[in-house]
Structures are given as C-alpha cells and as structure tokens.
Motif scaffolding. Structure first.
Motif, PDB file in Angstrom:
ATOM      1  N   VAL A   1       0.773  -1.391  -0.084  1.00 54.81           N
ATOM      2  CA  VAL A   1      -0.095   0.025  -0.091  1.00 54.81           C
ATOM      3  C   VAL A   1       0.834   1.517   0.048  1.00 54.81           C
ATOM      4  O   VAL A   1       0.656   2.165  -0.842  1.00 54.81           O
ATOM      5  CB  VAL A   1      -0.889  -0.021   1.411  1.00 54.81           C
TER       6      VAL A   1
ATOM      7  N   PRO B   1       4.276   1.381  -3.476  1.00 53.60           N
ATOM      8  CA  PRO B   1       3.960   0.361  -4.723  1.00 53.60           C
ATOM      9  C   PRO B   1       5.013   0.382  -5.493  1.00 53.60           C
ATOM     10  O   PRO B   1       4.767  -0.329  -6.335  1.00 53.60           O
ATOM     11  CB  PRO B   1       2.578   1.387  -4.985  1.00 53.60           C
TER      12      PRO B   1
ATOM     13  N   ASP C   1       0.284   7.413  -7.346  1.00 51.85           N
ATOM     14  CA  ASP C   1       0.008   5.885  -7.197  1.00 51.85           C
ATOM     15  C   ASP C   1      -0.219   5.656  -5.640  1.00 51.85           C
ATOM     16  O   ASP C   1      -1.152   4.683  -5.276  1.00 51.85           O
ATOM     17  CB  ASP C   1       0.980   4.968  -7.797  1.00 51.85           C
ATOM     18  N   ARG C   2       0.626   5.938  -4.776  1.00 51.27           N
ATOM     19  CA  ARG C   2       0.663   5.614  -3.302  1.00 51.27           C
ATOM     20  C   ARG C   2      -0.508   6.446  -2.638  1.00 51.27           C
ATOM     21  O   ARG C   2      -1.236   5.513  -2.021  1.00 51.27           O
ATOM     22  CB  ARG C   2       1.809   6.109  -2.726  1.00 51.27           C
TER      23      ARG C   2
ATOM     24  N   ASN D   1      -3.272   7.349  -4.119  1.00 53.34           N
ATOM     25  CA  ASN D   1      -4.503   6.637  -4.660  1.00 53.34           C
ATOM     26  C   ASN D   1      -4.767   5.290  -3.774  1.00 53.34           C
ATOM     27  O   ASN D   1      -5.886   5.017  -3.470  1.00 53.34           O
ATOM     28  CB  ASN D   1      -4.401   6.360  -5.974  1.00 53.34           C
ATOM     29  N   GLY D   2      -3.789   4.493  -3.755  1.00 52.52           N
ATOM     30  CA  GLY D   2      -3.927   3.411  -3.036  1.00 52.52           C
ATOM     31  C   GLY D   2      -4.326   3.555  -1.561  1.00 52.52           C
ATOM     32  O   GLY D   2      -5.151   2.841  -1.106  1.00 52.52           O
TER      33      GLY D   2
ATOM     34  N   PHE E   1      -7.869   2.139  -0.021  1.00 49.39           N
ATOM     35  CA  PHE E   1      -7.919   0.972   1.080  1.00 49.39           C
ATOM     36  C   PHE E   1      -8.764   1.573   2.168  1.00 49.39           C
ATOM     37  O   PHE E   1      -9.616   1.005   2.656  1.00 49.39           O
ATOM     38  CB  PHE E   1      -6.406   0.862   1.278  1.00 49.39           C
TER      39      PHE E   1
ATOM     40  N   SER F   1      -2.715   5.222 -11.413  1.00 43.67           N
ATOM     41  CA  SER F   1      -1.972   4.043 -10.799  1.00 43.67           C
ATOM     42  C   SER F   1      -2.309   2.793 -11.922  1.00 43.67           C
ATOM     43  O   SER F   1      -3.137   3.039 -12.991  1.00 43.67           O
ATOM     44  CB  SER F   1      -3.017   3.581  -9.610  1.00 43.67           C
TER      45      SER F   1
ATOM     46  N   ARG G   1      -4.367  -2.381 -10.009  1.00 43.30           N
ATOM     47  CA  ARG G   1      -4.009  -2.258  -8.799  1.00 43.30           C
ATOM     48  C   ARG G   1      -5.000  -1.856  -7.585  1.00 43.30           C
ATOM     49  O   ARG G   1      -5.019  -2.434  -6.430  1.00 43.30           O
ATOM     50  CB  ARG G   1      -2.588  -1.132  -8.703  1.00 43.30           C
ATOM     51  N   LEU G   2      -5.834  -0.907  -7.915  1.00 46.59           N
ATOM     52  CA  LEU G   2      -6.588  -0.239  -6.815  1.00 46.59           C
ATOM     53  C   LEU G   2      -8.009  -1.130  -6.524  1.00 46.59           C
ATOM     54  O   LEU G   2      -8.404  -1.094  -5.700  1.00 46.59           O
ATOM     55  CB  LEU G   2      -7.137   1.055  -7.472  1.00 46.59           C
TER      56      LEU G   2
ATOM     57  N   LEU H   1      -7.283  -3.738  -4.087  1.00 49.70           N
ATOM     58  CA  LEU H   1      -6.995  -3.104  -2.747  1.00 49.70           C
ATOM     59  C   LEU H   1      -8.272  -2.911  -2.138  1.00 49.70           C
ATOM     60  O   LEU H   1      -8.494  -2.880  -0.900  1.00 49.70           O
ATOM     61  CB  LEU H   1      -6.290  -1.757  -2.899  1.00 49.70           C
TER      62      LEU H   1
ATOM     63  N   VAL I   1      -3.349  -8.428  -3.718  1.00 50.88           N
ATOM     64  CA  VAL I   1      -2.775  -7.355  -3.250  1.00 50.88           C
ATOM     65  C   VAL I   1      -1.041  -7.574  -3.045  1.00 50.88           C
ATOM     66  O   VAL I   1      -0.267  -6.876  -3.359  1.00 50.88           O
ATOM     67  CB  VAL I   1      -3.315  -6.652  -2.117  1.00 50.88           C
TER      68      VAL I   1
END
Length: 424
Positions: A11, A14, A23-24, A26-27, A31, A122, A126-127, A130, A421
C-alpha cells in the motif's frame, strides 16, 4: 504477521517512477475508503472531497490529462444528470434559503470528472483488489464493534454509523464485495474474503435492517453467477465446511435480533389492520407513500424541490399524523425523487442507478469486465432493494460510496486480470 507487513509495503510503497507518489496516495485513499464505511462513514465523505480538491488542482496544473474514454464520458454524463435535475428543481421551487446546503450535498455526483483521471495514474489492476481486500478487513472490524454494542449497549447495532439501517446497507454491500477476494491465490486473502462476507452478513442481522435481509438472496445469485464463470483457489470442501460453520454461528448470534424484528413487523401489520390510528414503523411508511403519491399527482412535471420535500408530503396527510412523521425522506428513493423533481427526477434517479452497469457493460470482454459487472450488480441491487423501502440517496454516507464505486468500476480495462494485493 508477515502477510500484513507485506500488505503495508504494497500500500505505502507501490513502486518507483514519476507517478509513484500519486499511485501511493491513490492506494491509501482506496484502501481506507473500503475499510471505513461501517466505522466512520463521515471519513468517506472527507476522502472523496479531498480527492476532488486534489483532482481540481492536478488537472488545473496539467499534472495529467483528463484522459476520459468514450465510455467514461457516457457514464460521467449519465451520473451528472441527476444532480443537475435536482439543482434545477431547487431553483424552480422557492424558497431559496437552503440552496447552498443542497448543492453541497449533491457534489459527490460530480466527483467522477475529478477523481477518475487521478485514479488512472495507478497501474491497471492495482486499486480494485485493494478496495476488495479493504472491504473484507473493514467488515471484520465493524462486526466486532457491532457485536460489542449488542452485548452491552444497544437493541440494534449501529457500529460507527449512528444509524442501524445505514449499517445494514453497508454490511450488505461491502460484505458482498469482500467475498470477491475468494479468487485470490493468497490463502490469507481468501480467509479475509470469507470472514469479511460473514462479518458483513452479521452486521446486516445485528442491525435489524429488514430491507437489507431481502437483498441477501439477490447478492447470492450475483456471487454464484460470478464464481461459476471464474475458478478460485479454494477447495469446494473447505469452502462448504467453513461456510456452514460461519452460517451456523451467524444464525446463533443473530437469532434474537431476527425474531425480535419479525415480531415487530407482525405487530405493526396487526396494528395497521385494526385501523385505530396507531403510528408504527409500517403505518408511518404507508402514510408517507400515500402522501407522496398524492403530492406527485398534483405536480408530476417539476416536483417541489428537495427543500420542500416533507412539507409537500405532510400537506397531503391528516393533521393528527403530522407530528409523528418527523422524517427527512419518504422511505422510498423513487418516490423521494418524484417529490423533489417530478417524473424527470425519477428518470434521472433511474439513470443514476444504471451508471455502474453501463460502466461495466461498456468495457472490452474479459475477466476485468466480469469483475466490474459483479461489483456493479452488487452496488445497484443494494441501493435499489434497500432504497425501495428506506434510505437511497441524499445521505452523507451513501452518496460518496456510490460515486466512488462507480469511478472504481470505470477504472480498469475489461482485459485486466485480477491479481492479489500482496504478490510475493
């Protein structure tokens, strides 16, 4: 514990590259958004608002393009029609004292224009995993809180939502989403999926939300459709044993609440048949439906505006009933939209409810399309079934959840393959 250390790394770290910071964040946002609904749904609104403000800034500074596909634009336009219709009804129907408040409430439905381009920074695939994993973790923690409330404090569990009906809807939706992670090859994620689904059903039972109980069979059909099309890495024997034990445990824990709510419904029906003017949960709903239908028939084209919603309904009911009907909506989303904006409002609401299905259907064929369709069906059915006899929209928790999940459904291509994940 090793898995959860790897999860934190997945998370928070990434990867590297020019888009790694976005991206970080977003994750982290996705989450947390999946974990928090049953614990503190106001934070979902804060996450959505923060993502919108960030999207405005990043688009204005040309950090990335709008990057909307043709299908994205169709979904975004369909989603935007509903708030525009409601805003028009506000200005058509005075007074205008609450205009700013109502427009602010409608902001989540404009969010897809701002948060989807940011989510696209992202990598594909990926998302959404999560979000599914976060839903399972969130439901497990929410169920534990709900169980403590039932054991020591409350007749109906609310967890962190401050509304038992809201907990029931969230448990129904996010429990179903959590079970989709059974397809993960990671055994820990499979266990979280099964426990998350059971916890979600536990929240539905302990909340005593009868409308959510009605939607459970609908969700089972959706989940069976999805899993028949896609193999998963859990043996059927193990799944049957685990599922049977969890089901028995849930019935044992929730049996008191189930019996109590069924008895309450029977008593309400008996009181309705006696016609003695007693105000119960059921008779209040019947009165609201009659008042709403009467009001809509008098002004079917433009409605009365959301600021005049309950005043227009109560005006159609006897004076003796009005003091007991202290509600903000008529416990039916379609009738509420009809009061607010007439038949145009009902049409706009229907189109809004179809946006998740449109987003999934417009994707290219593939496993990503099937997963998106499963998410879309779970989302739309949750709102339609429960919202037909209770809360649907114009609610500070449910509106952000719907808008955010529509953006997630749009996110990946249809050919995107589901991945766990934690991949190592």
């Amino acid at each position: 514990m090793n898995y959860f250390r790897q999860l934190v790394i997945a998370v928070l770290h990434p990867g590297s590259g020019s888009g790694s910071a976005l991206d970080r964040t977003n994750g982290i946002a996705v989450f947390l958004f999946a974990i928090l609904p049953g614990l503190s749904p106001n934070f979902n609104g804060f996450i959505l608002l923060g993502s919108m403000l960030s999207g405005i800034y990043l688009l204005a500074t040309a950090r990335f393009p709008l990057n909307f596909s043709k299908s994205d634009r169709v979904v975004a336009i369909c989603m935007t029609i509903y708030p525009l219709v409601m805003i028009a009804s506000i200005f058509i129907n005075p007074p205008y004292s609450e205009v700013a408040d109502w427009i602010f409430r409608l902001l989540p439905f404009f969010s897809i224009w701002l948060i989807l381009p940011r989510m696209r920074q992202s990598p594909d695939g990926r998302l959404v995993p999560l979000f599914i994993l976060g839903a399972g973790i969130g439901m497990i923690v929410t169920f534990l809180v709900s169980l403590l409330q039932i054991m020591f404090l409350m007749e109906r569990a609310e967890a962190g939502t401050s509304n038992a009906a809201l907990l029931g809807i969230i448990g129904l939706l996010f429990g179903g989403v959590a079970l989709l992670n059974v397809q993960s090859p990671k055994s820990v994620e499979q266990r979280i999926a099964i426990l998350g689904y059971a916890a979600g059903l536990g929240c539905v039972l302990l909340s005593g939300t009868r409308s959510a109980w009605l939607a459970i069979p609908v969700h089972l059909v959706i989940l069976l459709w999805y899993f028949r099309k896609h193999s998963f890495h859990l043996s059927l024997r193990s799944l049957a044993i685990t599922g049977s034990l969890l089901f028995a445990g849930l019935i044992a824990l929730g049996s008191g609440q189930i019996i109590h709510r069924i008895q309450a419904l029977q008593e309400n029906m008996a009181a309705l048949e006696r016609s003695e003017g007693e105000i119960t949960s059921l008779s209040a709903r019947v009165a609201l439906y009659k008042g709403a239908l009467s009001a809509i028939s008098k002004d079917p084209l433009t409605g009365y505006g959301p600021q005049n919603r309950m005043a227009s309904v109560l005006a159609e009911l006897p004076d003796s009933m009005r003091p007991y009907l202290t509600f903000s909506h008529v416990h039916n989303g379609f009738l509420t939209a009809g009061i607010d904006a007439g038949v145009v409002g009902i049409a706009a609401l229907s189109l809004l409810l179809l946006t998740p299905l449109i987003a999934a259907w417009k994707k290219e064929p593939g496993p990503g399309r099937d997963l998106s369709m499963a998410l879309a069906l779970l989302l739309t059915s949750s709102y339609v079934v429960t919202g037909s006899v209770g809360i649907m929209f114009n609610q500070k928790a449910l509106d952000p959840i719907f808008a955010y999940m529509v953006a997630l459904i749009c996110l990946d291509r249809g050919s995107t393959v589901f991945t766990p994940v934690v991949r190592s």
